[in-house]
Design a protein around this motif. Sequence first.
Motif, PDB file in Angstrom:
ATOM      1  N   LYS A  80      49.343  35.509  13.408  1.00 16.42           N
ATOM      2  CA  LYS A  80      48.943  34.970  14.401  1.00 16.42           C
ATOM      3  C   LYS A  80      47.460  34.368  15.101  1.00 16.42           C
ATOM      4  O   LYS A  80      46.981  34.540  14.882  1.00 16.42           O
ATOM      5  CB  LYS A  80      49.433  36.182  16.043  1.00 16.42           C
ATOM      6  CG  LYS A  80      49.634  36.106  17.003  1.00 16.42           C
ATOM      7  CD  LYS A  80      49.735  37.041  17.881  1.00 16.42           C
ATOM      8  CE  LYS A  80      49.727  36.998  19.640  1.00 16.42           C
ATOM      9  NZ  LYS A  80      49.700  38.027  20.636  1.00 16.42           N
ATOM     10  N   GLY A  81      48.420  32.990  16.132  1.00 18.09           N
ATOM     11  CA  GLY A  81      46.710  32.124  15.657  1.00 18.09           C
ATOM     12  C   GLY A  81      46.488  31.229  14.844  1.00 18.09           C
ATOM     13  O   GLY A  81      46.243  30.553  14.920  1.00 18.09           O
ATOM     14  N   VAL A  82      47.808  31.159  14.012  1.00 22.81           N
ATOM     15  CA  VAL A  82      46.826  29.992  12.761  1.00 22.81           C
ATOM     16  C   VAL A  82      48.694  29.480  12.801  1.00 22.81           C
ATOM     17  O   VAL A  82      50.145  30.107  12.857  1.00 22.81           O
ATOM     18  CB  VAL A  82      47.318  30.915  10.937  1.00 22.81           C
ATOM     19  CG1 VAL A  82      47.143  29.443  10.197  1.00 22.81           C
ATOM     20  CG2 VAL A  82      45.691  31.711  11.441  1.00 22.81           C
ATOM     21  N   GLY A  83      48.328  27.536  12.335  1.00 20.86           N
ATOM     22  CA  GLY A  83      49.701  27.056  12.720  1.00 20.86           C
ATOM     23  C   GLY A  83      49.634  26.232  11.328  1.00 20.86           C
ATOM     24  O   GLY A  83      48.553  25.578  11.095  1.00 20.86           O
ATOM     25  N   VAL A  84      50.230  25.402  10.981  1.00 18.45           N
ATOM     26  CA  VAL A  84      50.642  24.749   9.981  1.00 18.45           C
ATOM     27  C   VAL A  84      51.430  23.725   9.908  1.00 18.45           C
ATOM     28  O   VAL A  84      53.142  24.135  10.981  1.00 18.45           O
ATOM     29  CB  VAL A  84      51.123  25.973   8.666  1.00 18.45           C
ATOM     30  CG1 VAL A  84      51.476  24.851   7.592  1.00 18.45           C
ATOM     31  CG2 VAL A  84      50.272  26.656   8.210  1.00 18.45           C
ATOM     32  N   THR A  85      51.726  22.870   9.780  1.00 16.45           N
ATOM     33  CA  THR A  85      52.432  21.904  10.339  1.00 16.45           C
ATOM     34  C   THR A  85      52.324  20.728   9.012  1.00 16.45           C
ATOM     35  O   THR A  85      51.061  20.302   8.004  1.00 16.45           O
ATOM     36  CB  THR A  85      51.617  20.674  11.034  1.00 16.45           C
ATOM     37  OG1 THR A  85      51.759  21.305  12.542  1.00 16.45           O
ATOM     38  CG2 THR A  85      52.646  19.491  11.645  1.00 16.45           C
ATOM     39  N   VAL A 130      44.096  25.406  12.785  1.00 22.91           N
ATOM     40  CA  VAL A 130      45.834  24.569  12.422  1.00 22.91           C
ATOM     41  C   VAL A 130      45.253  24.080  11.064  1.00 22.91           C
ATOM     42  O   VAL A 130      44.660  23.596  10.459  1.00 22.91           O
ATOM     43  CB  VAL A 130      45.805  23.292  13.771  1.00 22.91           C
ATOM     44  CG1 VAL A 130      47.295  22.472  13.049  1.00 22.91           C
ATOM     45  CG2 VAL A 130      46.606  24.136  15.095  1.00 22.91           C
ATOM     46  N   PHE A 131      47.083  24.007  10.253  1.00 21.40           N
ATOM     47  CA  PHE A 131      46.523  23.216   8.881  1.00 21.40           C
ATOM     48  C   PHE A 131      47.436  21.998   8.849  1.00 21.40           C
ATOM     49  O   PHE A 131      48.503  22.593   9.702  1.00 21.40           O
ATOM     50  CB  PHE A 131      46.601  24.449   7.814  1.00 21.40           C
ATOM     51  CG  PHE A 131      45.790  25.402   7.579  1.00 21.40           C
ATOM     52  CD1 PHE A 131      44.648  24.791   6.739  1.00 21.40           C
ATOM     53  CD2 PHE A 131      46.281  26.628   7.853  1.00 21.40           C
ATOM     54  CE1 PHE A 131      43.613  26.309   6.279  1.00 21.40           C
ATOM     55  CE2 PHE A 131      44.961  27.431   7.827  1.00 21.40           C
ATOM     56  CZ  PHE A 131      43.787  27.065   6.607  1.00 21.40           C
ATOM     57  N   CYS A 132      47.753  21.008   8.506  1.00 23.89           N
ATOM     58  CA  CYS A 132      47.730  19.464   8.620  1.00 23.89           C
ATOM     59  C   CYS A 132      47.931  19.214   7.581  1.00 23.89           C
ATOM     60  O   CYS A 132      46.980  18.936   6.520  1.00 23.89           O
ATOM     61  CB  CYS A 132      47.641  18.890   9.421  1.00 23.89           C
ATOM     62  SG  CYS A 132      48.961  17.736  10.083  1.00 23.89           S
ATOM     63  N   THR A 133      49.079  19.178   6.745  1.00 21.40           N
ATOM     64  CA  THR A 133      49.236  18.588   5.190  1.00 21.40           C
ATOM     65  C   THR A 133      50.414  17.443   5.795  1.00 21.40           C
ATOM     66  O   THR A 133      51.233  16.986   6.787  1.00 21.40           O
ATOM     67  CB  THR A 133      49.802  19.070   3.659  1.00 21.40           C
ATOM     68  OG1 THR A 133      50.916  19.647   4.906  1.00 21.40           O
ATOM     69  CG2 THR A 133      49.142  20.206   4.084  1.00 21.40           C
ATOM     70  N   ILE A 166      39.661  24.994  14.540  1.00 21.86           N
ATOM     71  CA  ILE A 166      39.148  24.775  13.786  1.00 21.86           C
ATOM     72  C   ILE A 166      40.524  24.040  13.040  1.00 21.86           C
ATOM     73  O   ILE A 166      41.324  24.444  12.892  1.00 21.86           O
ATOM     74  CB  ILE A 166      39.189  25.506  12.509  1.00 21.86           C
ATOM     75  CG1 ILE A 166      37.899  25.588  12.770  1.00 21.86           C
ATOM     76  CG2 ILE A 166      39.693  25.329  11.253  1.00 21.86           C
ATOM     77  CD1 ILE A 166      37.095  27.041  11.388  1.00 21.86           C
ATOM     78  N   VAL A 167      40.610  22.488  13.193  1.00 19.69           N
ATOM     79  CA  VAL A 167      41.866  22.022  11.786  1.00 19.69           C
ATOM     80  C   VAL A 167      41.697  21.480  10.946  1.00 19.69           C
ATOM     81  O   VAL A 167      40.407  21.155  10.641  1.00 19.69           O
ATOM     82  CB  VAL A 167      42.286  20.899  13.073  1.00 19.69           C
ATOM     83  CG1 VAL A 167      44.012  19.881  12.343  1.00 19.69           C
ATOM     84  CG2 VAL A 167      42.700  20.825  14.218  1.00 19.69           C
ATOM     85  N   VAL A 168      42.526  22.063   9.620  1.00 19.38           N
ATOM     86  CA  VAL A 168      42.031  21.170   8.233  1.00 19.38           C
ATOM     87  C   VAL A 168      43.047  20.346   7.831  1.00 19.38           C
ATOM     88  O   VAL A 168      44.316  20.215   8.414  1.00 19.38           O
ATOM     89  CB  VAL A 168      42.066  22.747   7.905  1.00 19.38           C
ATOM     90  CG1 VAL A 168      42.074  22.426   6.480  1.00 19.38           C
ATOM     91  CG2 VAL A 168      41.295  23.782   8.080  1.00 19.38           C
ATOM     92  N   THR A 169      42.773  19.249   7.599  1.00 23.94           N
ATOM     93  CA  THR A 169      43.949  18.012   6.955  1.00 23.94           C
ATOM     94  C   THR A 169      43.727  18.101   6.010  1.00 23.94           C
ATOM     95  O   THR A 169      42.495  17.889   5.161  1.00 23.94           O
ATOM     96  CB  THR A 169      43.463  17.039   8.129  1.00 23.94           C
ATOM     97  OG1 THR A 169      42.703  16.093   7.895  1.00 23.94           O
ATOM     98  CG2 THR A 169      43.807  17.755   9.443  1.00 23.94           C
ATOM     99  N   GLY A 170      44.818  17.290   5.230  1.00 22.49           N
ATOM    100  CA  GLY A 170      44.904  17.206   3.793  1.00 22.49           C
ATOM    101  C   GLY A 170      45.917  16.855   3.555  1.00 22.49           C
ATOM    102  O   GLY A 170      46.650  17.619   4.188  1.00 22.49           O
TER     103      GLY A 170
END
Length: 288
Positions: free
Chosen positions: A255-260, A98-101, A225-229
């Motif tokens: 598939k399996g990758v989330g973006v918030t 997951v990517f979270c910006t 994995i969670v990636v934040t920035g």
Amino acid sequence: MNVVHRGDELRIIGDDSQLQKSLRIFSELKAIIERTGQLKSEQVQTALFGGNPTSKEPKQTPDSTPSTIDLYEKSRKVHPRTPGQSEYIKSILEHDLVFCTGPAGCGKTFLAVAMAINALRTEQVRKIVLVRPAVEAGEKLGFLPGDMLAKVNPFLRPLLDALGSLLDYEQVNRYMENDIVEVVPLAFMRGRTLDNTFIIMDEAQNTTVTQMKMFLTRMGMGSKIVVTGDVSQIDLPPDISCGMTDAINRLRNIKGVGVTQLKNEDIVRHRLVGEIVKAYQNEDTLGH
């Protein structure tokens, strides 16, 4: 569905179909242990997903909205305070990457750490690794005193603060002493493979494309994995591409990758933080 392990007791919470499926899986795993005396991770994967790890079912149905994150720590629970935060939690539940910006103060790191603690306490993972790039925010600090860990400690302090706000000080120390929780600078991740681990990278907007690729490929079996920035606060030199925005553009359709993307309305710090962020966003001269 939730699975909670306490001593000799295993508690499964879910509807009838989930309970039946769980009983079938545990019976199959028990039979393997009785037959061979051991249980390999590949056998667990086969029992859970029919040999296809990418077919992993979400822990909640797509139309469900998480209302709490149970820390199993003296009845402590974390509640998302905005619809955006609820969607963020839902994305973590449903995706392995997951990517979270979002702007400062919207709970990117705090909620990710809370989800990691929940995953650890419910034995979905066996370890938490918190990662941060050691990039100075527009000022040169010079040579810092102490050994390597003492030098990088100021860069990792925000992650330790988030952890300390969710767990008792003694519990945090025990986890770190027993290598259950690890807080490391990004450079220390090279060459590692982390299985059954909840990995969080904070301040990911300050990674290069090469660093981001190195980090993401540390993911092992059973890991998340969670990636934040905050891509409005990039401290890289102007001629260096941001690894976080590059990774989102490359991977968001896999598939399996989330973006918030959290927004100003998701800021839950002091009221003025939202006003400050808004004021700087309105400046045409703002870099990055």
